[in-house]
Design a protein around this motif. Structure first.
Motif, PDB file in Angstrom:
ATOM      1  N   PHE A   1       0.851  -1.183   0.000  1.00  7.47           N
ATOM      2  CA  PHE A   1       0.000   0.000   0.000  1.00  7.47           C
ATOM      3  C   PHE A   1       0.888   1.233   0.000  1.00  7.47           C
ATOM      4  O   PHE A   1       1.832   1.320   0.785  1.00  7.47           O
ATOM      5  N   ILE A   2       0.582   2.183  -0.874  1.00  6.94           N
ATOM      6  CA  ILE A   2       1.383   3.397  -1.000  1.00  6.94           C
ATOM      7  C   ILE A   2       0.481   4.612  -0.842  1.00  6.94           C
ATOM      8  O   ILE A   2      -0.562   4.707  -1.502  1.00  6.94           O
ATOM      9  N   LYS A   3       0.876   5.530   0.016  1.00  2.00           N
ATOM     10  CA  LYS A   3       0.130   6.771   0.206  1.00  2.00           C
ATOM     11  C   LYS A   3       0.362   7.663  -1.008  1.00  2.00           C
ATOM     12  O   LYS A   3       1.500   8.029  -1.319  1.00  2.00           O
ATOM     13  N   ILE A   4      -0.720   8.004  -1.707  1.00  2.00           N
ATOM     14  CA  ILE A   4      -0.637   8.913  -2.850  1.00  2.00           C
ATOM     15  C   ILE A   4      -0.875  10.343  -2.373  1.00  2.00           C
ATOM     16  O   ILE A   4      -0.184  11.268  -2.776  1.00  2.00           O
ATOM     17  N   SER A   5      -1.872  10.500  -1.496  1.00  2.00           N
ATOM     18  CA  SER A   5      -2.184  11.790  -0.885  1.00  2.00           C
ATOM     19  C   SER A   5      -2.867  11.501   0.446  1.00  2.00           C
ATOM     20  O   SER A   5      -3.012  10.341   0.827  1.00  2.00           O
ATOM     21  N   ASP A   6      -3.305  12.536   1.135  1.00  2.00           N
ATOM     22  CA  ASP A   6      -3.974  12.328   2.422  1.00  2.00           C
ATOM     23  C   ASP A   6      -5.284  11.552   2.271  1.00  2.00           C
ATOM     24  O   ASP A   6      -5.793  11.007   3.253  1.00  2.00           O
ATOM     25  N   SER A   7      -5.819  11.512   1.054  1.00  2.00           N
ATOM     26  CA  SER A   7      -7.113  10.850   0.870  1.00  2.00           C
ATOM     27  C   SER A   7      -7.095   9.779  -0.222  1.00  2.00           C
ATOM     28  O   SER A   7      -8.141   9.307  -0.646  1.00  2.00           O
ATOM     29  N   LYS A   8      -5.905   9.382  -0.667  1.00  2.00           N
ATOM     30  CA  LYS A   8      -5.827   8.395  -1.747  1.00  2.00           C
ATOM     31  C   LYS A   8      -4.666   7.435  -1.495  1.00  2.00           C
ATOM     32  O   LYS A   8      -3.575   7.837  -1.120  1.00  2.00           O
ATOM     33  N   THR A   9      -4.933   6.130  -1.751  1.00  2.00           N
ATOM     34  CA  THR A   9      -3.962   5.067  -1.515  1.00  2.00           C
ATOM     35  C   THR A   9      -3.869   4.170  -2.737  1.00  2.00           C
ATOM     36  O   THR A   9      -4.889   3.829  -3.332  1.00  2.00           O
ATOM     37  N   LYS A  10      -2.659   3.786  -3.110  1.00  2.00           N
ATOM     38  CA  LYS A  10      -2.475   2.803  -4.175  1.00  2.00           C
ATOM     39  C   LYS A  10      -2.285   1.441  -3.522  1.00  2.00           C
ATOM     40  O   LYS A  10      -1.483   1.279  -2.607  1.00  2.00           O
ATOM     41  N   TYR A  11      -3.042   0.456  -4.016  1.00  2.00           N
ATOM     42  CA  TYR A  11      -2.976  -0.932  -3.531  1.00  2.00           C
ATOM     43  C   TYR A  11      -2.401  -1.771  -4.667  1.00  2.00           C
ATOM     44  O   TYR A  11      -2.945  -1.802  -5.755  1.00  2.00           O
ATOM     45  N   ILE A  12      -1.262  -2.407  -4.390  1.00  2.00           N
ATOM     46  CA  ILE A  12      -0.551  -3.197  -5.402  1.00  2.00           C
ATOM     47  C   ILE A  12      -0.457  -4.647  -4.923  1.00  2.00           C
ATOM     48  O   ILE A  12      -0.138  -4.899  -3.757  1.00  2.00           O
ATOM     49  N   THR A  13      -0.740  -5.590  -5.830  1.00  2.00           N
ATOM     50  CA  THR A  13      -0.533  -7.000  -5.516  1.00  2.00           C
ATOM     51  C   THR A  13       0.412  -7.602  -6.543  1.00  2.00           C
ATOM     52  O   THR A  13       0.286  -7.353  -7.739  1.00  2.00           O
ATOM     53  N   GLU A  14       1.379  -8.364  -6.048  1.00  2.00           N
ATOM     54  CA  GLU A  14       2.303  -9.097  -6.909  1.00  2.00           C
ATOM     55  C   GLU A  14       2.044 -10.583  -6.675  1.00  2.00           C
ATOM     56  O   GLU A  14       2.078 -11.038  -5.536  1.00  2.00           O
ATOM     57  N   HIS A  15       1.767 -11.296  -7.761  1.00  2.00           N
ATOM     58  CA  HIS A  15       1.385 -12.708  -7.672  1.00  2.00           C
ATOM     59  C   HIS A  15       2.440 -13.584  -8.348  1.00  2.00           C
ATOM     60  O   HIS A  15       2.922 -13.241  -9.426  1.00  2.00           O
ATOM     61  N   GLU A  16       2.735 -14.707  -7.719  1.00  2.00           N
ATOM     62  CA  GLU A  16       3.549 -15.737  -8.351  1.00  2.00           C
ATOM     63  C   GLU A  16       2.784 -17.046  -8.210  1.00  2.00           C
ATOM     64  O   GLU A  16       2.591 -17.556  -7.110  1.00  2.00           O
ATOM     65  N   PHE A  17       2.317 -17.545  -9.344  1.00  2.00           N
ATOM     66  CA  PHE A  17       1.441 -18.714  -9.382  1.00  2.00           C
ATOM     67  C   PHE A  17       2.223 -19.911  -9.894  1.00  2.00           C
ATOM     68  O   PHE A  17       2.908 -19.823 -10.909  1.00  2.00           O
ATOM     69  N   GLN A  18       2.134 -21.019  -9.167  1.00  2.00           N
ATOM     70  CA  GLN A  18       2.761 -22.270  -9.590  1.00  2.00           C
ATOM     71  C   GLN A  18       1.692 -23.344  -9.599  1.00  2.00           C
ATOM     72  O   GLN A  18       0.964 -23.507  -8.612  1.00  2.00           O
ATOM     73  N   ALA A  19       1.605 -24.061 -10.707  1.00  2.00           N
ATOM     74  CA  ALA A  19       0.563 -25.073 -10.849  1.00  2.00           C
ATOM     75  C   ALA A  19       1.171 -26.447 -11.066  1.00  2.00           C
ATOM     76  O   ALA A  19       2.306 -26.584 -11.522  1.00  2.00           O
ATOM     77  N   LYS A  20       0.335 -27.439 -10.744  1.00  2.00           N
ATOM     78  CA  LYS A  20       0.721 -28.837 -10.961  1.00  2.00           C
ATOM     79  C   LYS A  20      -0.414 -29.515 -11.733  1.00  2.00           C
ATOM     80  O   LYS A  20      -1.564 -29.109 -11.651  1.00  2.00           O
ATOM     81  N   GLY A  21      -0.082 -30.564 -12.449  1.00  2.00           N
ATOM     82  CA  GLY A  21      -1.092 -31.374 -13.130  1.00  2.00           C
ATOM     83  C   GLY A  21      -1.964 -30.575 -14.077  1.00  2.00           C
ATOM     84  O   GLY A  21      -1.485 -29.727 -14.824  1.00  2.00           O
ATOM     85  N   ILE A  22      -3.264 -30.804 -14.003  1.00  2.00           N
ATOM     86  CA  ILE A  22      -4.220 -30.169 -14.906  1.00  2.00           C
ATOM     87  C   ILE A  22      -4.223 -28.651 -14.748  1.00  2.00           C
ATOM     88  O   ILE A  22      -4.446 -27.920 -15.712  1.00  2.00           O
ATOM     89  N   MET A  23      -3.954 -28.159 -13.534  1.00  2.00           N
ATOM     90  CA  MET A  23      -3.927 -26.706 -13.314  1.00  2.00           C
ATOM     91  C   MET A  23      -2.806 -26.047 -14.108  1.00  2.00           C
ATOM     92  O   MET A  23      -2.910 -24.887 -14.484  1.00  2.00           O
ATOM     93  N   LYS A  24      -1.733 -26.786 -14.382  1.00  2.00           N
ATOM     94  CA  LYS A  24      -0.636 -26.252 -15.176  1.00  2.00           C
ATOM     95  C   LYS A  24      -1.110 -25.970 -16.605  1.00  2.00           C
ATOM     96  O   LYS A  24      -0.776 -24.949 -17.196  1.00  2.00           O
ATOM     97  N   ILE A  25      -1.944 -26.862 -17.132  1.00  2.00           N
ATOM     98  CA  ILE A  25      -2.499 -26.687 -18.478  1.00  2.00           C
ATOM     99  C   ILE A  25      -3.465 -25.511 -18.489  1.00  2.00           C
ATOM    100  O   ILE A  25      -3.420 -24.667 -19.396  1.00  2.00           O
ATOM    101  N   VAL A  26      -4.321 -25.422 -17.470  1.00  2.00           N
ATOM    102  CA  VAL A  26      -5.275 -24.307 -17.374  1.00  2.00           C
ATOM    103  C   VAL A  26      -4.519 -22.980 -17.322  1.00  2.00           C
ATOM    104  O   VAL A  26      -4.875 -22.018 -18.019  1.00  2.00           O
ATOM    105  N   ALA A  27      -3.475 -22.906 -16.507  1.00  2.00           N
ATOM    106  CA  ALA A  27      -2.690 -21.676 -16.378  1.00  2.00           C
ATOM    107  C   ALA A  27      -2.027 -21.301 -17.699  1.00  2.00           C
ATOM    108  O   ALA A  27      -1.950 -20.118 -18.056  1.00  2.00           O
TER     109      ALA A  27
END
Length: 145
Positions: A93-119
């Motif tokens: 979460f990063i403060k942009i101003s007194d009334s605004k915030t940036k919300y950032i998500t960083e994802h690392e997804f690892q799949a096995k089996g059938i989920m690997k094909i779906v991904a």
């Protein structure tokens, strides 16, 4: 597969963190979440494990969250284990101003089996779902006093 999503929330950072950090609020913005059950440790603290149960249409899914880093607002990271997949999510979460915030998500997804094909075939679906949660959180946060 790695990807990042972000959104701006029209609320002060302290309020955004308070809403994010309360597990009782998760059902308000995580579509399909049926329950959040602490298993071990202190919820929200490094090493804590919790069970999340989701219902998406006729499908039920369970995942285990393990908190790995808690240093809000800079970082809240957890791993999420479900059948055939593991995801690490870093929330910042990063403060942009007194009334605004940036919300950032960083994802690392690892799949096995059938989920690997779906991904492989549908990588955009994962980012789309993550963005859906961010938008729902923004809408929830902005609706709170």
């Amino acid at each position: 597969m790695k990807y990042t999503t972000e959104i701006e929330i029209n609320k002060p950072i302290d309020r955004v963190i308070a809403l994010f950090d309360n597990p009782d609020n998760m059902k308000e913005w995580m579509e399909g979440l049926q329950s959040f059950e602490p298993i071990s440790g202190t919820p929200g603290e490094p090493g804590a494990k919790s069970r999340l149960k989701f219902k998406m249409g006729n499908r039920e899914m369970e995942m285990i969250e393990t908190v790995t880093v808690r240093n809000l607002p800079d970082e809240f990271t957890g791993t999420y284990e479900a059948q055939g997949a593991s995801t690490t999510v870093k929330n910042s979460f990063i403060k942009i101003s007194d009334s605004k915030t940036k919300y950032i998500t960083e994802h690392e997804f690892q799949a096995k089996g059938i989920m690997k094909i779906v991904a492989f075939l549908m990588p955009g679906a994962f980012k789309k779902q993550s963005m859906k949660f961010l938008t729902a959180f923004k809408n929830f946060a902005e609706s709170q006093e």
